[in-house]
Write an enzyme that holds these catalytic residues in place. Sequence first.
Site, mmCIF file in Angstrom:
data_model
loop_
_atom_site.group_PDB
_atom_site.id
_atom_site.type_symbol
_atom_site.label_atom_id
_atom_site.label_comp_id
_atom_site.label_asym_id
_atom_site.label_seq_id
_atom_site.Cartn_x
_atom_site.Cartn_y
_atom_site.Cartn_z
ATOM 1 N N ASN A 1 -17.271 35.886 98.474
ATOM 2 C CA ASN A 1 -17.768 37.204 98.059
ATOM 3 C C ASN A 1 -19.244 37.128 97.690
ATOM 4 O OD1 ASN A 1 -16.622 35.727 95.867
ATOM 5 N ND2 ASN A 1 -16.540 37.538 94.593
ATOM 6 N N GLU B 1 -22.018 39.433 95.815
ATOM 7 C CA GLU B 1 -22.204 40.620 94.981
ATOM 8 C C GLU B 1 -23.651 41.088 94.993
ATOM 9 O OE1 GLU B 1 -20.303 39.812 91.187
ATOM 10 O OE2 GLU B 1 -18.332 39.958 92.138
ATOM 11 N N CYS C 1 -16.596 41.621 99.807
ATOM 12 C CA CYS C 1 -15.521 40.654 99.545
ATOM 13 C C CYS C 1 -15.614 39.462 100.503
ATOM 14 C CB CYS C 1 -14.165 41.311 99.768
ATOM 15 S SG CYS C 1 -13.732 42.576 98.582
ATOM 16 N N GLU D 1 -13.203 38.104 102.246
ATOM 17 C CA GLU D 1 -12.434 38.295 103.488
ATOM 18 C C GLU D 1 -13.261 39.012 104.545
ATOM 19 O OE1 GLU D 1 -11.585 38.899 100.401
ATOM 20 O OE2 GLU D 1 -9.420 38.750 100.068
ATOM 21 N N CYS E 1 -7.837 42.756 98.953
ATOM 22 C CA CYS E 1 -7.865 44.134 98.447
ATOM 23 C C CYS E 1 -7.575 45.110 99.592
ATOM 24 C CB CYS E 1 -9.227 44.430 97.804
ATOM 25 S SG CYS E 1 -10.541 44.726 99.006
ATOM 26 N N CYS F 1 -10.138 45.257 102.431
ATOM 27 C CA CYS F 1 -10.088 44.069 103.298
ATOM 28 C C CYS F 1 -8.857 44.101 104.191
ATOM 29 C CB CYS F 1 -10.114 42.797 102.458
ATOM 30 S SG CYS F 1 -11.745 42.493 101.749
HETATM 31 N N1 THU Z 1 -13.041 40.320 95.917
HETATM 32 C C1 THU Z 1 -12.919 39.651 97.085
HETATM 33 O O1 THU Z 1 -13.811 38.912 97.513
HETATM 34 N N2 THU Z 1 -11.787 39.821 97.791
HETATM 35 C C2 THU Z 1 -10.740 40.624 97.407
HETATM 36 O O2 THU Z 1 -9.809 40.824 98.162
HETATM 37 C C3 THU Z 1 -10.741 41.195 96.050
HETATM 38 C C4 THU Z 1 -12.050 41.208 95.363
HETATM 39 C C5 THU Z 1 -14.298 40.158 95.182
HETATM 40 C C6 THU Z 1 -15.162 41.391 95.140
HETATM 41 C C7 THU Z 1 -15.946 41.178 93.888
HETATM 42 O O3 THU Z 1 -17.077 40.378 94.206
HETATM 43 C C8 THU Z 1 -15.026 40.382 92.986
HETATM 44 O O4 THU Z 1 -14.022 39.841 93.827
HETATM 45 C C9 THU Z 1 -14.369 41.194 91.884
HETATM 46 O O5 THU Z 1 -13.775 42.334 92.402
#
Ligand code: THU
Length: 160
Positions: free
Chosen positions: A62, A64, A73, A75, A112, A115
């Site tokens: 991920n 940010e 994310c 994925e 999520c 994704c």
């Molecule tokens: N996140 C992911 O990378 N994948 C997911 O399926 C759920 C959330 C990341 C996004 C964000 O950077 C952090 O987790 C908190 O939500």
Amino acid sequence: MKEVKLETTLTVYEDIHELPKDIQQLMEKSVEARKKAYAPYSNFHVGTAILLENGEIVTGSNQENASYPSGLCAERTAIYYAGAQYPNVKILRMALTAASQNQVTKKPIPPCGACRQAIAEYETKQDQPIEIYFMGAEGKVVKSYSLANLLPLIFESSVL
Ligand code: THU
């Protein structure tokens, strides 16, 4: 009027050691990817490793952003890279792992909703299931035989 019940099937492994060796290795790649997460705002690190039909492994974490919705994310970082670099190569499976920096993540963390929708696009495109294995930082690993098992009532392009 009638009621419709939706069912799904998942396999739960007690821990990473219960997985077949090659899946364990893919999960370890996902742990390596997780360590490269850029997540200063959530402190939640996620890694993804994707195995392609040609044997290549693509990873992502991920990423940010100070403007929160601009982040992505793990994925989608990984699957869009796979789609961009290997547009005609099928995706066999994905391994996902997530670790909060604030507590030990023992619960398996599924992709999520956004994704799942992104992965669904590639599953539909290649007309072949994509296996998903997901875990936290330790403990149980969950396997879904296909993305469709994680996303009932899938929205896909045939309706457009
Ligand atoms: N996140 C992911 O990378 N994948 C997911 O399926 C759920 C959330 C990341 C996004 C964000 O950077 C952090 O987790 C908190 O939500």
